[in-house]
Motif scaffolding. Structure first.
Motif, PDB file in Angstrom:
ATOM      1  N   LEU A 147      -6.757  -8.693   9.622  1.00  0.00           N
ATOM      2  CA  LEU A 147      -6.267  -7.726   8.824  1.00  0.00           C
ATOM      3  C   LEU A 147      -6.506  -6.293   9.898  1.00  0.00           C
ATOM      4  O   LEU A 147      -7.495  -6.199  10.830  1.00  0.00           O
ATOM      5  N   SER A 148      -5.857  -5.420   9.741  1.00  0.00           N
ATOM      6  CA  SER A 148      -5.903  -4.128  10.233  1.00  0.00           C
ATOM      7  C   SER A 148      -5.761  -2.900   9.307  1.00  0.00           C
ATOM      8  O   SER A 148      -4.854  -3.175   8.263  1.00  0.00           O
ATOM      9  N   LYS A 149      -6.467  -1.699   9.664  1.00  0.00           N
ATOM     10  CA  LYS A 149      -6.396  -0.740   8.891  1.00  0.00           C
ATOM     11  C   LYS A 149      -5.037  -0.146   8.641  1.00  0.00           C
ATOM     12  O   LYS A 149      -3.963  -0.165   9.559  1.00  0.00           O
ATOM     13  N   ALA A 150      -4.454   0.181   7.481  1.00  0.00           N
ATOM     14  CA  ALA A 150      -2.981   0.429   7.183  1.00  0.00           C
ATOM     15  C   ALA A 150      -3.030   1.803   7.630  1.00  0.00           C
ATOM     16  O   ALA A 150      -3.792   2.703   7.612  1.00  0.00           O
ATOM     17  N   GLY A 151      -1.592   2.207   8.094  1.00  0.00           N
ATOM     18  CA  GLY A 151      -1.356   3.566   8.556  1.00  0.00           C
ATOM     19  C   GLY A 151      -0.061   3.897   8.138  1.00  0.00           C
ATOM     20  O   GLY A 151       0.666   2.985   7.396  1.00  0.00           O
ATOM     21  N   VAL A 152       0.572   4.889   8.615  1.00  0.00           N
ATOM     22  CA  VAL A 152       1.999   5.566   8.147  1.00  0.00           C
ATOM     23  C   VAL A 152       2.898   4.379   8.764  1.00  0.00           C
ATOM     24  O   VAL A 152       3.849   3.925   8.216  1.00  0.00           O
ATOM     25  N   CYS A 174      -0.522  -3.292  13.661  1.00  0.00           N
ATOM     26  CA  CYS A 174      -0.871  -4.636  14.228  1.00  0.00           C
ATOM     27  C   CYS A 174      -0.828  -4.607  15.675  1.00  0.00           C
ATOM     28  O   CYS A 174      -1.677  -5.037  16.336  1.00  0.00           O
ATOM     29  N   SER A 175      -0.004  -3.805  16.389  1.00  0.00           N
ATOM     30  CA  SER A 175       0.249  -3.671  17.724  1.00  0.00           C
ATOM     31  C   SER A 175      -0.728  -3.312  18.350  1.00  0.00           C
ATOM     32  O   SER A 175      -1.094  -3.344  19.617  1.00  0.00           O
ATOM     33  N   ASN A 176      -1.493  -2.352  17.823  1.00  0.00           N
ATOM     34  CA  ASN A 176      -2.536  -1.345  18.325  1.00  0.00           C
ATOM     35  C   ASN A 176      -3.972  -2.309  18.172  1.00  0.00           C
ATOM     36  O   ASN A 176      -5.131  -1.826  18.929  1.00  0.00           O
ATOM     37  N   SER A 177      -3.942  -3.276  17.480  1.00  0.00           N
ATOM     38  CA  SER A 177      -5.297  -4.015  17.392  1.00  0.00           C
ATOM     39  C   SER A 177      -5.444  -4.999  18.574  1.00  0.00           C
ATOM     40  O   SER A 177      -4.626  -5.247  19.327  1.00  0.00           O
ATOM     41  N   GLY A 198       0.636  -1.179   0.060  1.00  0.00           N
ATOM     42  CA  GLY A 198       0.095  -0.008  -0.056  1.00  0.00           C
ATOM     43  C   GLY A 198       0.938   1.303  -0.073  1.00  0.00           C
ATOM     44  O   GLY A 198       1.827   1.168   0.232  1.00  0.00           O
ATOM     45  N   THR A 199       0.367   2.403  -0.275  1.00  0.00           N
ATOM     46  CA  THR A 199       1.054   3.570  -0.333  1.00  0.00           C
ATOM     47  C   THR A 199       0.900   4.274   1.096  1.00  0.00           C
ATOM     48  O   THR A 199       0.025   4.170   1.804  1.00  0.00           O
ATOM     49  N   ALA A 200       2.060   4.572   1.470  1.00  0.00           N
ATOM     50  CA  ALA A 200       2.276   5.279   2.758  1.00  0.00           C
ATOM     51  C   ALA A 200       1.348   6.447   3.153  1.00  0.00           C
ATOM     52  O   ALA A 200       1.317   7.436   2.114  1.00  0.00           O
ATOM     53  N   GLY A 201       0.741   6.528   4.263  1.00  0.00           N
ATOM     54  CA  GLY A 201      -0.114   7.692   4.684  1.00  0.00           C
ATOM     55  C   GLY A 201      -1.619   7.745   3.958  1.00  0.00           C
ATOM     56  O   GLY A 201      -2.267   8.397   4.688  1.00  0.00           O
ATOM     57  N   THR A 202      -1.873   6.541   3.194  1.00  0.00           N
ATOM     58  CA  THR A 202      -3.321   6.596   2.835  1.00  0.00           C
ATOM     59  C   THR A 202      -4.219   6.048   3.827  1.00  0.00           C
ATOM     60  O   THR A 202      -5.193   6.621   3.942  1.00  0.00           O
ATOM     61  N   GLY A 203      -3.837   4.955   4.506  1.00  0.00           N
ATOM     62  CA  GLY A 203      -4.515   4.461   5.747  1.00  0.00           C
ATOM     63  C   GLY A 203      -5.862   3.583   5.098  1.00  0.00           C
ATOM     64  O   GLY A 203      -5.893   3.404   4.047  1.00  0.00           O
ATOM     65  N   TYR A 259      -5.401  -2.242   3.827  1.00  0.00           N
ATOM     66  CA  TYR A 259      -5.250  -3.098   5.015  1.00  0.00           C
ATOM     67  C   TYR A 259      -4.096  -3.779   5.175  1.00  0.00           C
ATOM     68  O   TYR A 259      -3.407  -4.123   4.168  1.00  0.00           O
ATOM     69  N   GLU A 260      -3.744  -3.904   6.247  1.00  0.00           N
ATOM     70  CA  GLU A 260      -2.323  -4.601   6.693  1.00  0.00           C
ATOM     71  C   GLU A 260      -2.810  -6.077   7.319  1.00  0.00           C
ATOM     72  O   GLU A 260      -3.798  -6.317   7.982  1.00  0.00           O
TER      73      GLU A 260
END
Length: 293
Positions: A278-283, A287-290, A254-259, A265-266
């Motif tokens: 799956l976890s919403k992608a971020g910068v 995964c650790s916040n899920s 994914g593209t960084a910063g799109t989220g 997703y990650e």
């Protein structure tokens, strides 16, 4: 007609005697006698010829008190020694060879064994085995092969199914085995130091079981290849990947910063159980916040 004339004479006693003019002789004379002798001679010649032919046939056929030459007649059957040729069908209830030799049947065309029923009029053939120069053909309602020692059924085939009763069925052909329809077996194993391949060139390959399906490669690799999609699906329960290392190659980045706003997703893995989620992608990694682990 022969007429007899008598001349009267007087004897010593004074009684007249009659003397015939012609005396009759009893017997066969002339050409009739010669024809009779010729007929008797012809009968004698025919008798001698028949006697000579009878002696010749007895010598040639080797007639003896026990039978005829190599053919001996016993109360329990007929025994034939040596080689024999049969120009017409042979009907027998049982054919046995000697204890110290094998039973061989030779033919320039083929050898056919027929089993008939008890129908007196038709004598219908219920089973046939034909051994020819190019093929062996059997026509029976059911074929059963049993072990001579254990009397266990090894192979059985009829119009509905084919049953193999041995503990192991080995197929040694280089091309393996081709099944046009389904196959039901509790175990499918390849030979030692050789690969086991299940191929469906133009169709799908399904493995179904009422309890579970296990695929093991004890000393090699397990590979599942498909031109389209490979689906691992569990309707009830977990899908477990138990290995020292699990690699997911050729994944899109994914593209960084799109989220998650762009639907990215990650893929995360729990360190304790190996669970994927799956976890919403971020910068940075989220995964650790899920709270999925």
């Amino acid at each position: 007609m022969v007429r007899e004339q008598y001349v009267s004479t007087t004897g010593d006693d004074g009684v007249p005697d009659t003397i015939p003019d012609y005396l009759y002789k009893i017997g066969i004379y002339g050409w009739r006698k010669r024809c009779l002798y010729l007929f008797v001679l012809i009968l004698l010649v025919i008798l001698v010829i028949n006697l000579a032919l009878t002696i010749w046939i007895v010598r040639v056929m080797w007639f003896n008190p026990e039978g005829m030459g190599l053919l001996q007649v016993h109360p329990d059957g007929v025994r034939l020694e040596g080689e024999s040729d049969f120009l017409f069908p042979l009907y027998a209830e049982e054919i046995d060879s000697r204890e110290d030799s094998a039973l061989l049947m030779h033919s320039t065309e083929n050898v056919t064994l027929n089993a008939r029923n008890e129908n007196v009029t038709g004598r219908d053939v219920t089973g046939r085995l034909s051994v020819g120069p190019k093929k062996v053909q059997g026509d029976v309602q059911q074929l059963v092969i049993k072990s001579m020692i254990t009397k266990k059924m090894l192979f059985q085939a009829d119009g509905k199914e084919v049953v193999v009763g041995t503990n192991k069925l080995r197929i040694t052909g280089p091309e393996g085995a081709i099944f046009q329809h389904s196959v039901q077996t509790p175990l499918l194993r390849g030979e030692m130091s050789k690969d086991l391949r299940l191929d469906a060139p133009t169709r799908a390959l399904f493995m179904d079981a009422p309890d579970e399906v296990r695929v093991k490669a004890l000393s090699g690799h397990f590979s599942a290849t498909s031109k389209m999609d490979v689906l691992l699906r569990s309707n009830e329960g977990l899908l477990v990947l138990d290995a020292e290392m699990v690699r997911l190659r050729n994944l899109r980045n994914g593209t960084a910063g799109t989220g998650g706003a762009q639907g990215l997703y990650e893929v995360c893995v729990c360190p304790n159980s190996g669970k994927l989620f799956l976890s919403k992608a971020g910068v940075t990694s989220t995964c650790s916040n899920s709270q999925q682990c």
